[in-house]
Design a protein around this motif. Structure first.
Motif, PDB file in Angstrom:
ATOM      1  N   ARG A 130      24.206  26.826 -57.713  1.00 28.81           N
ATOM      2  CA  ARG A 130      23.865  26.984 -59.127  1.00 28.81           C
ATOM      3  C   ARG A 130      22.596  26.224 -59.500  1.00 28.81           C
ATOM      4  NH1 ARG A 130      29.291  25.490 -62.000  1.00 28.81           N
ATOM      5  NH2 ARG A 130      27.931  25.501 -63.820  1.00 28.81           N
ATOM      6  N   ASN A 131      22.224  25.289 -58.665  1.00 26.88           N
ATOM      7  CA  ASN A 131      21.047  24.476 -58.953  1.00 26.88           C
ATOM      8  C   ASN A 131      20.308  24.301 -57.623  1.00 26.88           C
ATOM      9  OD1 ASN A 131      19.238  22.830 -60.176  1.00 26.88           O
ATOM     10  ND2 ASN A 131      20.674  21.186 -60.671  1.00 26.88           N
ATOM     11  N   SER A 132      19.486  25.287 -57.279  1.00 22.99           N
ATOM     12  CA  SER A 132      18.876  25.311 -55.944  1.00 22.99           C
ATOM     13  C   SER A 132      18.052  24.062 -55.657  1.00 22.99           C
ATOM     14  CB  SER A 132      17.980  26.544 -55.822  1.00 22.99           C
ATOM     15  OG  SER A 132      17.177  26.428 -54.676  1.00 22.99           O
ATOM     16  N   LEU A 133      18.063  23.649 -54.377  1.00 25.00           N
ATOM     17  CA  LEU A 133      17.265  22.493 -53.969  1.00 25.00           C
ATOM     18  C   LEU A 133      15.832  22.927 -53.633  1.00 25.00           C
ATOM     19  CD1 LEU A 133      19.828  20.725 -51.575  1.00 25.00           C
ATOM     20  CD2 LEU A 133      19.487  20.302 -54.005  1.00 25.00           C
ATOM     21  N   ALA A 134      15.443  24.122 -54.086  1.00 23.03           N
ATOM     22  CA  ALA A 134      14.119  24.668 -53.736  1.00 23.03           C
ATOM     23  C   ALA A 134      13.012  23.647 -53.995  1.00 23.03           C
ATOM     24  CB  ALA A 134      13.856  25.939 -54.537  1.00 23.03           C
ATOM     25  N   GLY A 135      12.131  23.503 -53.037  1.00 24.97           N
ATOM     26  CA  GLY A 135      11.001  22.595 -53.183  1.00 24.97           C
ATOM     27  C   GLY A 135      11.280  21.194 -52.684  1.00 24.97           C
ATOM     28  N   LEU A 136      12.561  20.874 -52.478  1.00 27.49           N
ATOM     29  CA  LEU A 136      12.907  19.537 -51.985  1.00 27.49           C
ATOM     30  C   LEU A 136      12.761  19.515 -50.460  1.00 27.49           C
ATOM     31  CD1 LEU A 136      13.969  16.882 -53.231  1.00 27.49           C
ATOM     32  CD2 LEU A 136      16.254  17.596 -52.536  1.00 27.49           C
ATOM     33  N   LYS A 137      11.963  18.553 -49.970  1.00 24.31           N
ATOM     34  CA  LYS A 137      11.752  18.465 -48.521  1.00 24.31           C
ATOM     35  C   LYS A 137      12.671  17.405 -47.944  1.00 24.31           C
ATOM     36  CE  LYS A 137       6.976  19.974 -48.543  1.00 24.31           C
ATOM     37  NZ  LYS A 137       6.027  19.227 -49.379  1.00 24.31           N
ATOM     38  N   ILE A 138      13.503  17.850 -47.011  1.00 23.97           N
ATOM     39  CA  ILE A 138      14.548  16.969 -46.480  1.00 23.97           C
ATOM     40  C   ILE A 138      14.398  16.758 -44.984  1.00 23.97           C
ATOM     41  CG2 ILE A 138      17.040  16.715 -46.146  1.00 23.97           C
ATOM     42  CD1 ILE A 138      17.516  18.294 -48.642  1.00 23.97           C
ATOM     43  N   ALA A 139      14.510  15.483 -44.571  1.00 26.04           N
ATOM     44  CA  ALA A 139      14.622  15.159 -43.144  1.00 26.04           C
ATOM     45  C   ALA A 139      16.102  14.920 -42.881  1.00 26.04           C
ATOM     46  CB  ALA A 139      13.813  13.921 -42.813  1.00 26.04           C
ATOM     47  N   ASN A 140      16.692  15.692 -42.009  1.00 24.49           N
ATOM     48  CA  ASN A 140      18.121  15.550 -41.727  1.00 24.49           C
ATOM     49  C   ASN A 140      18.333  14.550 -40.608  1.00 24.49           C
ATOM     50  OD1 ASN A 140      19.530  17.706 -43.425  1.00 24.49           O
ATOM     51  ND2 ASN A 140      17.787  18.785 -42.535  1.00 24.49           N
ATOM     52  N   TYR A 141      19.090  13.512 -40.912  1.00 20.71           N
ATOM     53  CA  TYR A 141      19.291  12.436 -39.944  1.00 20.71           C
ATOM     54  C   TYR A 141      20.752  12.381 -39.505  1.00 20.71           C
ATOM     55  CZ  TYR A 141      19.554   7.847 -37.884  1.00 20.71           C
ATOM     56  OH  TYR A 141      19.795   6.821 -37.011  1.00 20.71           O
ATOM     57  N   TYR A 142      21.006  12.604 -38.213  1.00 21.58           N
ATOM     58  CA  TYR A 142      22.380  12.690 -37.693  1.00 21.58           C
ATOM     59  C   TYR A 142      22.841  11.419 -36.993  1.00 21.58           C
ATOM     60  CZ  TYR A 142      21.738  17.757 -38.334  1.00 21.58           C
ATOM     61  OH  TYR A 142      21.498  19.007 -38.853  1.00 21.58           O
ATOM     62  N   GLY A 143      21.893  10.604 -36.536  1.00 19.81           N
ATOM     63  CA  GLY A 143      22.279   9.374 -35.855  1.00 19.81           C
ATOM     64  C   GLY A 143      22.829   9.599 -34.460  1.00 19.81           C
ATOM     65  N   CYS A 144      23.508   8.566 -33.938  1.00 22.12           N
ATOM     66  CA  CYS A 144      23.939   8.572 -32.532  1.00 22.12           C
ATOM     67  C   CYS A 144      25.322   9.184 -32.308  1.00 22.12           C
ATOM     68  CB  CYS A 144      24.018   7.139 -32.017  1.00 22.12           C
ATOM     69  SG  CYS A 144      22.488   6.219 -32.152  1.00 22.12           S
ATOM     70  N   MET A 145      26.268   8.764 -33.170  1.00 23.67           N
ATOM     71  CA  MET A 145      27.681   8.979 -32.840  1.00 23.67           C
ATOM     72  C   MET A 145      28.138  10.428 -32.998  1.00 23.67           C
ATOM     73  SD  MET A 145      28.844   6.154 -31.863  1.00 23.67           S
ATOM     74  CE  MET A 145      27.924   4.665 -31.595  1.00 23.67           C
ATOM     75  N   TYR A 146      27.337  11.234 -33.649  1.00 26.74           N
ATOM     76  CA  TYR A 146      27.702  12.630 -33.895  1.00 26.74           C
ATOM     77  C   TYR A 146      27.510  13.496 -32.650  1.00 26.74           C
ATOM     78  CZ  TYR A 146      27.344  17.259 -36.182  1.00 26.74           C
ATOM     79  OH  TYR A 146      27.490  18.565 -36.548  1.00 26.74           O
ATOM     80  N   THR A 147      26.648  13.068 -31.756  1.00 29.21           N
ATOM     81  CA  THR A 147      26.368  13.907 -30.581  1.00 29.21           C
ATOM     82  C   THR A 147      26.453  13.191 -29.233  1.00 29.21           C
ATOM     83  OG1 THR A 147      24.015  13.425 -30.818  1.00 29.21           O
ATOM     84  CG2 THR A 147      24.800  15.477 -31.797  1.00 29.21           C
ATOM     85  N   ARG A 148      26.585  11.864 -29.235  1.00 27.81           N
ATOM     86  CA  ARG A 148      26.552  11.171 -27.955  1.00 27.81           C
ATOM     87  C   ARG A 148      27.784  10.296 -27.759  1.00 27.81           C
ATOM     88  NH1 ARG A 148      20.901  10.519 -29.279  1.00 27.81           N
ATOM     89  NH2 ARG A 148      21.415   8.531 -30.218  1.00 27.81           N
ATOM     90  N   PRO A 149      28.247  10.119 -26.521  1.00 26.72           N
ATOM     91  CA  PRO A 149      27.837  10.877 -25.335  1.00 26.72           C
ATOM     92  C   PRO A 149      28.448  12.277 -25.364  1.00 26.72           C
ATOM     93  CG  PRO A 149      29.580   9.346 -24.768  1.00 26.72           C
ATOM     94  CD  PRO A 149      29.267   9.110 -26.210  1.00 26.72           C
ATOM     95  N   ARG A 150      27.779  13.227 -24.797  1.00 25.98           N
ATOM     96  CA  ARG A 150      28.158  14.630 -25.011  1.00 25.98           C
ATOM     97  C   ARG A 150      29.527  14.999 -24.440  1.00 25.98           C
ATOM     98  NH1 ARG A 150      23.292  16.286 -21.183  1.00 25.98           N
ATOM     99  NH2 ARG A 150      24.013  15.030 -19.468  1.00 25.98           N
ATOM    100  N   HIS A 151      30.011  14.258 -23.413  1.00 21.10           N
ATOM    101  CA  HIS A 151      31.269  14.691 -22.782  1.00 21.10           C
ATOM    102  C   HIS A 151      32.471  14.621 -23.725  1.00 21.10           C
ATOM    103  CE1 HIS A 151      31.232  10.331 -21.717  1.00 21.10           C
ATOM    104  NE2 HIS A 151      32.486  10.433 -22.080  1.00 21.10           N
ATOM    105  N   ILE A 152      32.358  13.839 -24.817  1.00 25.20           N
ATOM    106  CA  ILE A 152      33.506  13.793 -25.735  1.00 25.20           C
ATOM    107  C   ILE A 152      33.459  14.920 -26.776  1.00 25.20           C
ATOM    108  CG2 ILE A 152      33.842  11.309 -25.384  1.00 25.20           C
ATOM    109  CD1 ILE A 152      32.688  10.836 -28.163  1.00 25.20           C
ATOM    110  N   PHE A 153      32.416  15.746 -26.720  1.00 27.49           N
ATOM    111  CA  PHE A 153      32.297  16.866 -27.668  1.00 27.49           C
ATOM    112  C   PHE A 153      32.276  18.196 -26.927  1.00 27.49           C
ATOM    113  CE2 PHE A 153      29.819  13.260 -29.449  1.00 27.49           C
ATOM    114  CZ  PHE A 153      30.641  12.955 -30.522  1.00 27.49           C
ATOM    115  N   PRO A 154      33.404  18.590 -26.320  1.00 29.67           N
ATOM    116  CA  PRO A 154      33.397  19.784 -25.469  1.00 29.67           C
ATOM    117  C   PRO A 154      33.020  21.062 -26.209  1.00 29.67           C
ATOM    118  CG  PRO A 154      35.643  19.003 -25.856  1.00 29.67           C
ATOM    119  CD  PRO A 154      34.723  17.953 -26.389  1.00 29.67           C
ATOM    120  N   GLU A 155      33.184  21.094 -27.560  1.00 27.91           N
ATOM    121  CA  GLU A 155      32.909  22.328 -28.299  1.00 27.91           C
ATOM    122  C   GLU A 155      31.430  22.473 -28.644  1.00 27.91           C
ATOM    123  OE1 GLU A 155      34.298  19.663 -29.363  1.00 27.91           O
ATOM    124  OE2 GLU A 155      33.293  19.124 -31.226  1.00 27.91           O
ATOM    125  N   LYS A 156      30.645  21.416 -28.379  1.00 29.04           N
ATOM    126  CA  LYS A 156      29.214  21.520 -28.703  1.00 29.04           C
ATOM    127  C   LYS A 156      28.445  22.106 -27.516  1.00 29.04           C
ATOM    128  CE  LYS A 156      29.360  18.076 -32.261  1.00 29.04           C
ATOM    129  NZ  LYS A 156      29.240  16.711 -32.707  1.00 29.04           N
TER     130      LYS A 156
END
Lengths: 307, 249
Positions: free
Chosen positions: A147-173
């Motif tokens: 309802r209120n678009s974020l158009a024009g807003l420039k975003i850097a998406n920061y995921y950090g370490c724990m969301y993807t590493r180490p990969r063996h604990i995330f078998p679905e990725k």
């Protein structure tokens, strides 16, 4: 897949009760606005975090497994943890319990001595808030509800370490199109782009903020965070979107510390991705807890007529 | 990113001659710098076994020295002396003296798991860093480092109540390390936060400071965890040939 995420168990974790309360509030508000039900785990405990792992990894696994056991007992097959640390630990517990008989034995023994049922591995799937929104609503569903678009807003998406590493604990990725990538995660980019934002190419999206040593080795953390902040500015971002309370608070603390201690000022704002999504869904800044952040982003939000 | 490697050529190993003529040839200048031959005899043959006995060190033996860990390392990028590959090499060879040169930086691993992600042999280098830092402290070769003190303050709260309270962790850690709570950056942060009057959250934080968040019926879990940790500690001390008890008991 989509339907079973309409009602999931919710594990906020310790940080979301206090310093990361804005994340807790905005996650719940976004869920409510999208018609998704979150049922908080009854009488949960700390996931063990990195600190307990350093003291004894098997105790950490026990702590996480106790939470998974609660989810199973409450009849849930899916538990959603918005905090990267909690998410990581529940995933790691799941992996270690299946892969390491010694861990299995320790956790069984600890559960028995503590007087509760042990967790049966594989009975509850752990997902992150990103998996939850991506699968339950998706980009298309989100686009329809903006309802209120974020158009024009420039975003850097920061995921950090724990969301993807180490990969063996995330078998679905890393399972090809549609799945999350551990090398270059994109779920947050996908969701915020659907809300109208411009997601800048940010090579530091999985770099480390030094959250482990925020207080014990502050100068190292400040240097790492400063790199992230200046990197985001170089990439043209107005805002860094976060999806972890430790990273978020770390960025906020060390943005101030970099200015006070190193004399390096950065202007980029720091907001939880759920706060940005919530405002795009038409919620007020207060509803998504922007005033509860340690950093002040009100001028940017006013200028952009958000919230 | 290039792999920054620690140089074994240290100033104290260099031999320079002002003027040097060898078999009638004048080799003065840069040619007159030589390296002292190095003979190592004081190996610690138990080093690898001892570190492998501590949590995280279990897969140390798998390392084939490719250097992917150091190449991926977050801390190495800001301090080239922080070199996981090299430390694993030293541990495997038993070169304790050489390892001790870096005893005051090994604890600085930020656990970002980039090394573990990159490692082709599943060594779990992040775990090896923790095990090595732990070994140094258990052996009394370094003083207890801030990260260990932080881990203890944090874990103690979890063991006692099942949950942590951020404010209490911060206050206890600062007290334990003798730091003032009134650091200018912390004051600035809190001032800017309070100015926006997030009353609900301020009450919530204050409330948590008085009535500690806790998991109900935690006593039995707490006792089970404490017993487990005490047993593990005793096993570790035995594996390291240390007398029972010690500073952590």
């Amino acid at each position: 897949m989509t339907r079973e995420y309409k009602r999931v168990a919710y594990y906020p974790g310790c940080a979301l009760e206090e310093t990361g309360h804005a994340y807790n509030r905005s996650t719940k508000e976004v869920g409510k606005a999208l018609g998704l039900e979150l049922v908080e785990l009854k009488n949960w405990n700390c996931c063990g975090a990195m600190e307990v792992k350093n003291i004894d990894p098997k105790v950490e696994t026990y702590l996480s497994a106790r939470n998974l056991a609660i989810a199973a007992e409450m009849g849930f097959e899916v538990v959603m943890a918005p905090c990267n640390g909690c998410y990581h630990n529940l995933k790691k517990a799941e992996y270690d319990l299946a892969a390491d008989p010694a861990t299995r034995e320790s956790v069984d023994r600890l559960s028995q001595r503590a007087g509760h049922k042990t967790y049966e591995s594989g009975s509850v799937a752990t997902i992150h808030a990103l998996d939850w929104l991506k699968a339950a609503i998706g980009e298309e569903g989100l686009r329809r509800r903006i309802r209120n678009s974020l158009a024009g807003l420039k975003i850097a998406n920061y995921y950090g370490c724990m969301y993807t590493r180490p990969r063996h604990i995330f078998p679905e990725k890393d399972k090809g199109p549609g799945s999350e990538s551990t090398a270059k995660p994109h779920f947050m980019d996908d969701l915020l782009a659907a809300a109208g934002a411009t997601c800048v190419e940010y090579p530091l999206k999985t770099a480390c903020c030094g959250g482990a040593h925020t207080l014990s080795d502050s100068d190292t953390s400040t240097r790492l965070v400063l790199n992230l902040l200046e990197g985001a500015e170089v990439c043209g971002a107005d805002v860094i979107a976060t999806e972890c309370p430790t990273c978020h608070t770390g960025l906020e603390i060390h943005q101030v510390r970099a200015e006070k201690v190193f004399g390096r000022k950065t202007r980029v704002k720091i907001l939880y991705f759920t706060q940005l999504l919530g405002m795009a869904l038409g919620l007020s800044a207060r509803r998504v807890g922007v005033h509860e952040n340690f950093s002040d982003s009100s001028d940017l939000l006013k200028a952009r007529r958000l919230g | 990113m290039p792999i920054h490697e620690k140089s074994l050529i240290r100033p104290e190993n260099l031999v320079t001659h002002e003027r040097l003529v060898l078999e009638g040839v004048d080799v003065s200048g840069d040619w007159s710098t030589f390296i002292e031959p190095r003979v190592v005899t004081d190996y610690n043959e138990n080093l690898q076994d001892e570190i492998a006995a501590l949590p995280g060190g279990e897969f140390l033996h798998r390392c084939w020295q490719c250097g992917s860990c150091t190449n991926a390392c977050t801390v190495n990028a800001i301090n080239p002396d922080f070199n996981p590959r090299y430390w694993i090499y030293l541990v495997r060879l038993g070169m304790e003296e050489e390892l001790l040169r870096d005893k005051d930086i090994i604890w600085q691993c930020v656990s970002c798991h980039k090394c573990t992600y990159a490692c082709p042999r599943d060594v779990n280098p992040e775990g090896v860093m923790k095990a090595t830092a732990h070994w140094l402290e258990l052996k009394g070769l370094t003083e207890r480092k801030p990260s260990m003190l932080f881990d203890e303050v944090f874990s103690e709260q979890v063991f006692a109540t099942g949950k942590i309270e951020d404010g209490r962790v911060l206050r206890q850690f600062f007290a334990k390390t003798g730091q003032s709570l009134f650091q200018d950056w912390l004051v600035a942060l809190v001032r800017s936060f309070v100015r926006r009057l997030p009353l609900g959250l301020m009450m919530r934080l204050g409330f948590a400071g008085v009535f500690r968040p806790r998991t109900k019926g935690w006593a039995r879990s707490s006792a089970a965890i404490r017993d487990h940790v005490a047993e593990r500690r005793a096993e570790e001390r035995r594996a390291l040939g240390l007398p029972a008890g010690g500073p952590e008991a």
